[in-house]
Design an enzyme around this catalytic site. Structure first.
Site, PDB file in Angstrom:
ATOM      1  N   GLY A  60       0.747  -1.321   0.077  1.00  0.00           N
ATOM      2  CA  GLY A  60       0.012  -0.099   0.144  1.00  0.00           C
ATOM      3  C   GLY A  60       0.754   1.035  -0.195  1.00  0.00           C
ATOM      4  N   ALA A  61       1.971   1.221   0.774  1.00  0.00           N
ATOM      5  CA  ALA A  61       2.890   2.435   0.738  1.00  0.00           C
ATOM      6  C   ALA A  61       4.338   1.762   1.500  1.00  0.00           C
ATOM      7  CB  ALA A  61       2.538   3.369   1.900  1.00  0.00           C
ATOM      8  N   MET A  62       5.252   2.647   1.273  1.00  0.00           N
ATOM      9  CA  MET A  62       6.591   2.490   1.743  1.00  0.00           C
ATOM     10  C   MET A  62       7.087   3.564   2.421  1.00  0.00           C
ATOM     11  SD  MET A  62       8.549   0.010   2.565  1.00  0.00           S
ATOM     12  CE  MET A  62      10.158   0.144   3.663  1.00  0.00           C
ATOM     13  N   GLU A  63       7.976   3.592   3.697  1.00  0.00           N
ATOM     14  CA  GLU A  63       7.998   4.764   4.572  1.00  0.00           C
ATOM     15  C   GLU A  63       9.540   5.282   4.093  1.00  0.00           C
ATOM     16  OE1 GLU A  63       9.077   0.997   7.307  1.00  0.00           O
ATOM     17  OE2 GLU A  63       7.376   1.776   5.779  1.00  0.00           O
ATOM     18  N   ASN A  64      10.078   4.800   2.849  1.00  0.00           N
ATOM     19  CA  ASN A  64      11.421   5.437   2.395  1.00  0.00           C
ATOM     20  C   ASN A  64      11.733   6.941   3.038  1.00  0.00           C
ATOM     21  OD1 ASN A  64      11.988   3.032   0.994  1.00  0.00           O
ATOM     22  ND2 ASN A  64      10.390   3.943  -0.251  1.00  0.00           N
ATOM     23  N   HIS A 123       6.427   6.630  10.756  1.00  0.00           N
ATOM     24  CA  HIS A 123       7.624   5.792  10.522  1.00  0.00           C
ATOM     25  C   HIS A 123       8.911   6.504  10.366  1.00  0.00           C
ATOM     26  CE1 HIS A 123       6.796   1.302  10.209  1.00  0.00           C
ATOM     27  NE2 HIS A 123       5.973   1.603   9.294  1.00  0.00           N
ATOM     28  N   GLU A 129       6.163  -1.929  12.830  1.00  0.00           N
ATOM     29  CA  GLU A 129       4.563  -1.745  12.245  1.00  0.00           C
ATOM     30  C   GLU A 129       3.554  -1.234  13.218  1.00  0.00           C
ATOM     31  OE1 GLU A 129       4.415  -1.017   9.370  1.00  0.00           O
ATOM     32  OE2 GLU A 129       6.334  -1.651   8.569  1.00  0.00           O
ATOM     33  N   HIS A 145       0.605   6.784   9.135  1.00  0.00           N
ATOM     34  CA  HIS A 145       1.430   5.776   9.418  1.00  0.00           C
ATOM     35  C   HIS A 145       2.612   5.867   8.866  1.00  0.00           C
ATOM     36  CE1 HIS A 145       1.764   1.194   9.850  1.00  0.00           C
ATOM     37  NE2 HIS A 145       2.748   1.347   8.843  1.00  0.00           N
ATOM     38  N   GLU A 146       2.636   6.359   7.703  1.00  0.00           N
ATOM     39  CA  GLU A 146       4.027   6.340   6.984  1.00  0.00           C
ATOM     40  C   GLU A 146       4.974   7.437   7.547  1.00  0.00           C
ATOM     41  OE1 GLU A 146       4.876   3.840   5.089  1.00  0.00           O
ATOM     42  OE2 GLU A 146       2.681   3.022   5.053  1.00  0.00           O
TER      43      GLU A 146
END
Length: 491
Positions: A96-100, A135, A154, A131-132
């Protein structure tokens, strides 16, 4: 010879799994700076990156960043850790998403919209975006040592992200998102095949097994419970201490538990939290009450076991160190009792003024505890009669526990059905929508179709008629559920 050399600024220390590169062609929406605030003293550059032709569609998502980011910065007490913030909407993405750090990637559904988008899409955007962003501190600034502690990465972002959007938008009912997710995780955690939150990982190819409802939802619910137990301010001190100790470094789950203990001044939380993350299952707390009217002494006799519905093969014998927060209903107001239940049974004595007996008992104050409860029949009856004294989170927790206790054979059918009727009348749509639990089972398995149909019409007919066609939260969120229930069960 036509080549262009780009020199990038040095990035602060990062774990390798967070390094990311993106390649176009794409549109760049330079949204300008997020202005300074009480924590961050400098502006923060923000851009939106999309596939070509979609650059304008990300403006809604960029506009919503500031309120969430400010809530997070104020909670952590430190500014956003990185030099810029790019929000990337990918046409296709495995997650869904990624917190880079500084280059957060989202599926297009979560970022490309405008004010006319459906409410569910907007709420999904807020939850995932928060949420991201959470992170960026927990996971990026401080990273787990190894994948078996990714649960904390998470779980914390889930819990903290929901907390931030509730701070940013206090009128939009985000205060119950973590609870609803936690209640959903309990359905998984009820199974005899469920796993521990902190599951040892010996083979790196099994990393993806760590990413499920137990990690995100149960983990977030456990954090919610311990914040409720030690107090919001004390828990926040522990979080800030953890950020200070391990910034730009790695830390284990045990390191975090110790930071919470040290920051809150409550050393008992270490073993208590371990009892929830290092073993599977849901605690089931049975509460029987008695009162000596001559003295006003109310006695709560409490016992714990592992929750299991009738017919389950789940093994018994476990116990948890359960942080109980119990509300005792008075003639006016409530009295809150806190305690750590370290054994399989415990007793709480509460002596009320004027030799009064408690009007009702709510064994899970604010619905924050990751456990299910049951009461004796009199206790359930008094609690149902006083649903209006409970907040929405408590009503949702009570509803889940009533249904679960019935499935475990702990509640009489008459008490259960009276409870469903009470929940169907609850003013909050998400409580009322859950009041249909097990009605379909009764209709199909108990040879009681006509009786169930009458009950469904009595419970939901008037409320459906009063809200159908209305452009309100209840009209949009509850009416479709009631319509389905009336069509399939009410005829």
């Amino acid at each position: 010879n036509g080549w262009i050399k780009h020199d990038f600024a040095t990035t602060r220390p990062l774990p390798t799994y967070l390094v990311a590169f993106g390649a176009g062609p794409y549109d760049v929406n330079d949204f300008g700076d997020i202005p300074p605030n009480s924590v961050r003293k400098t502006p923060l550059a923000q851009r939106g990156i999309t596939a070509q032709g979609s650059g304008d569609e990300i403006s809604f998502g960029l506009k919503g960043t500031e309120a969430i980011l400010t809530a997070l910065e104020e909670y952590f007490g430190t500014p956003y850790p990185y030099e810029k913030l790019d929000i990337i909407a990918a046409p296709e993405y495995a997650f869904g998403a990624m917190e880079n750090p500084g280059a957060i990637v989202y599926r297009e559904y979560l970022m490309l919209m405008d004010e006319s988008a459906p409410l569910n899409q907007k709420r999904a955007y807020n939850r995932v975006h928060s949420h991201e962003l959470a992170h960026q501190w927990f996971g990026n600034l401080v990273t787990p040592v190894w994948w078996e502690d990714i649960w904390l990465n998470e779980a914390f972002a889930t819990w903290m992200g929901n907390k931030a959007i509730d701070i940013a938008y206090p009128e939009d009912n985000y205060d119950r998102v973590t609870l609803n997710a936690s209640l959903g995780a309990m359905n998984i955690d009820t199974l005899s095949t469920t796993r521990k939150v902190r599951e040892p990982l010996t083979r790196s190819e099994n990393v993806m097994d760590q990413f499920d409802g137990i990690t995100y939802r149960k983990g977030g619910g456990v954090l919610d419970m311990f914040e409720s137990y030690v107090g919001e301010e004390a828990f926040q001190k522990g979080v800030r201490l953890h950020m200070e100790r391990y910034a730009d470094d790695v830390a284990t789950g045990d390191d975090f538990l110790q930071s919470i203990a040290d920051g809150s001044g409550n050393p008992d939380v270490v073993d208590a939290m371990k009892s929830f993350v290092d073993q599977p299952g849901v605690p089931f707390v049975r509460v029987n009450t008695s009162c000596d009217a001559s003295t006003g002494k109310n006695t709560l006799s409490i016992a714990q076991s592992r929750y299991a519905p009738l017919g389950s093969k789940t093994q018994q014998g476990q116990s948890w160190q359960i942080p109980l927060v119990v509300n005792v209903g008075l003639e006016k107001g409530t009295l809150t009792q806190r305690g750590l239940m370290k054994d399989k049974s415990a007793t709480i004595d509460v002596t009320l003024e004027n030799n009064n007996c408690a009007k009702w008992i709510m064994p899970n104050a604010n619905g924050a505890g990751y456990y299910r409860f049951s009461l004796d029949s009199a206790g359930w009856a008094s609690l149902m009669e006083n649903l209006d004294k409970l907040n929405t989170r408590e009503a949702l927790s009570t509803q889940d526990s009533l249904v679960s206790a019935f499935r475990a054979g702990e509640v009489e059918s008459a008490v259960f059905l009276k409870g469903l009727e009470a929940f169907a009348k609850h003013p909050e749509y998400d409580v009322a929508s859950g009041a249909g639990a097990l009605l379909g089972f009764m209709d199909s398995e108990l040879d009681a179709e006509d009786d169930v149909a009458r009950l469904v019409r009595d419970m939901f007919g008037d409320r459906y008629a009063a809200n159908v066609g209305k452009d309100t939260v209840e009209g949009n969120q509850l009416v479709p559920t009631l319509a389905s229930r009336l069509v399939y069960l009410g005829q």
